[in-house]
Design a protein around this motif. Structure first.
Motif, mmCIF file in Angstrom:
data_model
loop_
_atom_site.group_PDB
_atom_site.id
_atom_site.type_symbol
_atom_site.label_atom_id
_atom_site.label_comp_id
_atom_site.label_asym_id
_atom_site.label_seq_id
_atom_site.Cartn_x
_atom_site.Cartn_y
_atom_site.Cartn_z
ATOM 1 N N TYR A 9 91.103 -54.050 48.069
ATOM 2 C CA TYR A 9 91.815 -54.921 47.116
ATOM 3 C C TYR A 9 91.343 -54.638 45.687
ATOM 4 C CZ TYR A 9 94.201 -58.004 50.469
ATOM 5 O OH TYR A 9 95.047 -58.513 51.433
ATOM 6 N N ASN A 10 90.039 -54.453 45.555
ATOM 7 C CA ASN A 10 89.473 -54.177 44.230
ATOM 8 C C ASN A 10 90.034 -52.870 43.668
ATOM 9 O OD1 ASN A 10 87.385 -54.817 42.102
ATOM 10 N ND2 ASN A 10 86.648 -52.815 42.753
ATOM 11 N N ASN A 11 90.140 -51.861 44.518
ATOM 12 C CA ASN A 11 90.700 -50.569 44.086
ATOM 13 C C ASN A 11 92.164 -50.697 43.676
ATOM 14 O OD1 ASN A 11 88.242 -49.307 44.583
ATOM 15 N ND2 ASN A 11 88.804 -48.665 46.653
ATOM 16 N N LEU A 12 92.898 -51.505 44.434
ATOM 17 C CA LEU A 12 94.313 -51.747 44.079
ATOM 18 C C LEU A 12 94.396 -52.454 42.722
ATOM 19 C CD1 LEU A 12 95.721 -52.876 47.543
ATOM 20 C CD2 LEU A 12 96.349 -50.803 46.295
ATOM 21 N N GLY A 13 93.445 -53.361 42.486
ATOM 22 C CA GLY A 13 93.398 -54.054 41.203
ATOM 23 C C GLY A 13 93.135 -53.097 40.055
ATOM 24 N N VAL A 14 92.261 -52.123 40.294
ATOM 25 C CA VAL A 14 91.960 -51.123 39.264
ATOM 26 C C VAL A 14 93.210 -50.312 38.941
ATOM 27 C CG1 VAL A 14 90.644 -49.023 38.763
ATOM 28 C CG2 VAL A 14 89.512 -50.970 39.839
ATOM 29 N N ILE A 15 93.954 -49.925 39.986
ATOM 30 C CA ILE A 15 95.185 -49.146 39.775
ATOM 31 C C ILE A 15 96.197 -49.955 38.953
ATOM 32 C CG2 ILE A 15 97.175 -48.112 40.929
ATOM 33 C CD1 ILE A 15 95.248 -47.461 43.286
ATOM 34 N N ALA A 16 96.344 -51.242 39.326
ATOM 35 C CA ALA A 16 97.292 -52.103 38.590
ATOM 36 C C ALA A 16 96.841 -52.276 37.140
ATOM 37 C CB ALA A 16 97.390 -53.463 39.286
ATOM 38 N N GLN A 17 95.510 -52.359 36.942
ATOM 39 C CA GLN A 17 94.974 -52.512 35.579
ATOM 40 C C GLN A 17 95.271 -51.278 34.738
ATOM 41 O OE1 GLN A 17 90.852 -53.759 35.389
ATOM 42 N NE2 GLN A 17 90.537 -52.668 33.464
ATOM 43 N N VAL A 18 95.107 -50.103 35.327
ATOM 44 C CA VAL A 18 95.393 -48.848 34.617
ATOM 45 C C VAL A 18 96.853 -48.779 34.214
ATOM 46 C CG1 VAL A 18 95.502 -46.339 34.892
ATOM 47 C CG2 VAL A 18 93.496 -47.588 35.697
ATOM 48 N N GLU A 19 97.703 -49.365 35.046
ATOM 49 C CA GLU A 19 99.145 -49.374 34.763
ATOM 50 C C GLU A 19 99.547 -50.550 33.869
ATOM 51 O OE1 GLU A 19 100.760 -49.440 38.685
ATOM 52 O OE2 GLU A 19 100.488 -47.274 39.008
ATOM 53 N N ASP A 20 98.532 -51.272 33.347
ATOM 54 C CA ASP A 20 98.742 -52.423 32.451
ATOM 55 C C ASP A 20 99.476 -53.579 33.131
ATOM 56 O OD1 ASP A 20 97.470 -51.079 30.383
ATOM 57 O OD2 ASP A 20 99.333 -50.233 29.606
ATOM 58 N N ASN A 21 99.432 -53.609 34.440
ATOM 59 C CA ASN A 21 100.030 -54.733 35.177
ATOM 60 C C ASN A 21 98.903 -55.720 35.487
ATOM 61 O OD1 ASN A 21 101.472 -56.451 36.836
ATOM 62 N ND2 ASN A 21 102.508 -54.799 37.949
ATOM 63 N N TYR A 22 98.545 -56.497 34.468
ATOM 64 C CA TYR A 22 97.343 -57.329 34.566
ATOM 65 C C TYR A 22 97.480 -58.488 35.549
ATOM 66 C CZ TYR A 22 96.125 -54.680 30.392
ATOM 67 O OH TYR A 22 95.859 -53.663 29.507
ATOM 68 N N ASP A 23 98.643 -59.067 35.629
ATOM 69 C CA ASP A 23 98.835 -60.181 36.567
ATOM 70 C C ASP A 23 98.676 -59.708 38.015
ATOM 71 O OD1 ASP A 23 99.240 -62.118 34.625
ATOM 72 O OD2 ASP A 23 101.395 -61.682 34.478
ATOM 73 N N LYS A 26 95.065 -59.117 38.654
ATOM 74 C CA LYS A 26 94.335 -60.374 38.894
ATOM 75 C C LYS A 26 94.565 -60.869 40.326
ATOM 76 C CE LYS A 26 95.844 -62.281 35.036
ATOM 77 N NZ LYS A 26 96.143 -63.296 34.001
ATOM 78 N N GLY A 27 95.772 -60.706 40.798
ATOM 79 C CA GLY A 27 96.072 -61.119 42.175
ATOM 80 C C GLY A 27 95.228 -60.345 43.184
ATOM 81 N N TYR A 28 95.163 -59.046 43.026
ATOM 82 C CA TYR A 28 94.340 -58.231 43.930
ATOM 83 C C TYR A 28 92.854 -58.606 43.814
ATOM 84 C CZ TYR A 28 98.216 -55.028 45.020
ATOM 85 O OH TYR A 28 99.395 -54.483 45.484
ATOM 86 N N ASN A 29 92.408 -58.848 42.593
ATOM 87 C CA ASN A 29 91.010 -59.207 42.383
ATOM 88 C C ASN A 29 90.664 -60.555 43.026
ATOM 89 O OD1 ASN A 29 89.135 -57.491 40.359
ATOM 90 N ND2 ASN A 29 91.276 -57.155 39.833
ATOM 91 N N ARG A 30 91.610 -61.492 42.978
ATOM 92 C CA ARG A 30 91.355 -62.806 43.609
ATOM 93 C C ARG A 30 91.283 -62.666 45.127
ATOM 94 N NH1 ARG A 30 94.938 -64.752 39.256
ATOM 95 N NH2 ARG A 30 93.602 -65.868 37.766
ATOM 96 N N GLU A 31 92.095 -61.765 45.687
ATOM 97 C CA GLU A 31 92.003 -61.501 47.132
ATOM 98 C C GLU A 31 90.628 -60.923 47.480
ATOM 99 O OE1 GLU A 31 94.061 -62.206 49.515
ATOM 100 O OE2 GLU A 31 95.845 -62.780 48.391
#
Length: 212
Positions: A9-23, A26-31
């Motif tokens: 989940y953390n890795n997915l959050g990093v990918i979303a962050q790189v793509e500037d999809n912050y929301d 955050k969802g992946y990080n909360r999981e």
């Protein structure tokens, strides 16, 4: 394995962050955070909470970023491990950066100072660890050198012992040879004297008969 799922989940959050999809990040990080809390991974909880704070900071929601940073610091309050200090230093620095745009400069400076103090502490710890490692290697080298010296001394002692033993053996053998030669010469001399004596007796007997 729940830790591996959390890391995913953390890795997915990093990918979303790189793509500037912050929301989404955050969802992946909360999981991931929920799993870290479930398994009691203190360091993981602080790390992901701080990362959520970073996401709010990128969205310019500095108050929410500060809230998450403070929560991460509280989680690590009683932990003094080296890895913890590294994360806390980074969080304090992020707090300072988030206070700056809010123009709360006294808290920005205070947290920046805490970050710098931890930076110094980390460097000292790293230096001490490096010195301890070098000292340990030096001690091992000295010990190996001393061991080598002892081995050389033992080898020299064995060589000396065997050399002396050989010389002693040679001396004994030569002594026996010389003694046997001496005895042989004495025996030959005695036999010669005995033969000469007998010869003189025979000659004297012959002379006496001739006179008769």
């Amino acid at each position: 394995n729940e830790q591996r799922i959390s890391n995913a989940y953390n890795n997915l959050g990093v990918i979303a962050q790189v793509e500037d999809n912050y929301d989404l990040a955050k969802g992946y990080n909360r999981e991931a955070l929920a799993i870290k809390k479930k398994v009691g991974d203190t360091l993981g909880i602080a790390y992901i909470t701080a990362n959520i704070g970073n996401l709010y900071h990128f969205q310019k929601d500095y108050q929410e970023a500060i809230k998450n940073y403070k929560e991460a610091i509280i989680v690590l309050k009683w932990d003094s491990a080296f890895a913890t200090k590294v994360i806390k230093r980074s969080i304090y620095e992020n707090l300072a950066i988030s206070y700056d745009p809010l123009k709360i400069y006294n808290l920005a400076y205070e947290n920046l100072r805490k970050s710098y103090d931890l930076y110094e502490d980390i460097n000292k710890a790293s230096l001490s660890e490096s010195l301890a490692e070098v000292e340990a290697k030096y001690n091992v080298e000295v010990q190996e050198h001393q061991t080598e010296i002892q081995k050389n001394k033992a080898m020299q002692a064995r060589i000396l012992f065997y050399g002396l033993s050989f010389l002693t053996l040679v001396s004994i053998i030569l002594g026996v040879i010389f003694y046997n030669n001496y005895k042989l010469k004495q025996r030959n001399r005695l036999e010669l004297m005995h033969n000469e004596s007998q010869l003189r007796v025979i000659n004297a007997t012959i002379d006496a008969k001739e006179k008769e």
